[in-house]
Design an enzyme around this catalytic site. Structure first.
Site, PDB file in Angstrom:
ATOM      1  N   CYS A 168      -5.712  80.945  29.456  1.00 22.82           N
ATOM      2  CA  CYS A 168      -5.136  81.691  28.338  1.00 22.82           C
ATOM      3  C   CYS A 168      -6.205  82.183  27.355  1.00 22.82           C
ATOM      4  CB  CYS A 168      -4.067  80.853  27.648  1.00 22.82           C
ATOM      5  SG  CYS A 168      -2.950  81.817  26.599  1.00 22.82           S
ATOM      6  N   HIS A 198      -0.212  78.103  31.831  1.00 23.31           N
ATOM      7  CA  HIS A 198      -0.216  76.733  31.323  1.00 23.31           C
ATOM      8  C   HIS A 198       0.611  75.874  32.269  1.00 23.31           C
ATOM      9  CE1 HIS A 198      -2.014  78.051  27.556  1.00 23.31           C
ATOM     10  NE2 HIS A 198      -1.052  78.942  27.400  1.00 23.31           N
TER      11      HIS A 198
END
EC number: 6.3.5.13
Length: 238
Positions: free
Chosen positions: A94, A194
């Site tokens: 991310c 994630h």
């Protein structure tokens, strides 16, 4: 790698640990140990220079201010860049993708220079990408669908030296509607997944371990609970 121990570097968990991505280091350590390979995690915080001698490195997600701190630290202590240049695997999740790129824009429109490990740039999207993300990997050695949970406002554009990690089957990926997810360049892999990503994608975890260990083969692991997790998460993205 040292003769007896696989060293996993968890990079800046004090500022790049918002979404539990430090779990990726735990997965790498555990999957190595379950095969009889000694493995240890080295946490590298803002108080530490970044060593270039570890076997594998993982970085996680964060917010704008933490990204600035991480970028400044990795610029001051370029051990990660040297390790990547030497071919040691790096997994960036991310916000870490954005830090490893050429530049990223914050939500307020400020442009921040990255460390240019990945040929990409990131600017805010009109809407936030949030939800289950499923992709089909596009690199040799990965055959199973990848799944994770994306939660980002940044839209990432790849340059010619980076290629996507996967093609989006569900969710947004790098840019809403763009159809591509993640980035691969040399030994560096970036993804918006994630989860932690390696808990949900054991094939990706073993891909990184093989790179770190310099082998093409790892002993198989029979982990029905991991298979069940994969089935549930893939079903959630349909």
């Amino acid at each position: 790698m040292s003769e007896s121990t696989l060293h996993v570097g968890l990079v800046l968990p004090d500022v790049m640990g918002t979404y539990g991505d430090g779990g990726n280091a735990l997965i790498l350590r555990q999957r190595a140990r379950m095969r009889g390979i000694n493995a240890a995690i080295t946490e590298i915080t803002l108080d530490d220079p970044v060593p270039e001698s570890l076997d594998i490195y993982v970085l996680g997600g964060a917010e704008d201010y933490a990204q600035r701190l991480a970028t400044r630290h990795l610029t001051r202590y370029p051990g990660l860049q040297r390790a990547a240049a030497a071919g040691r695997p790096v997994l960036a999740i991310c916000a870490a993708i954005q830090v490893l790129g050429h530049w990223y824009e914050t939500s307020s429109g400020e442009r921040v220079e990255g460390i240019s490990l990945l040929d990409l740039t990131t600017a805010p999207q009109a809407r936030r990408s949030i939800g289950e993300l499923i992709t089909q990997p596009r690199i040799a050695g990965l055959t199973q669908p990848l799944s994770g949970f994306e939660n980002h406002r940044g839209g990432t554009t790849l340059g010619p030296d980076a290629r996507p990690l996967g093609t989006v089957r569900h969710g947004d990926g790098n840019v809403a509607g763009g159809g591509l997810e993640g980035a691969v360049q040399g030994s560096v892999i970036g993804t918006y997944m994630h989860g932690p990503a390696l808990a949900r994608n054991p094939e990706l975890a073993d891909y990184l371990l093989k790179q770190a260990l310099g082998t093409d083969v790892l002993a198989p692991l029979n982990l029905p609970e991991v298979d069940q997790l994969r089935r549930e998460r893939l079903a959630a993205g349909r």
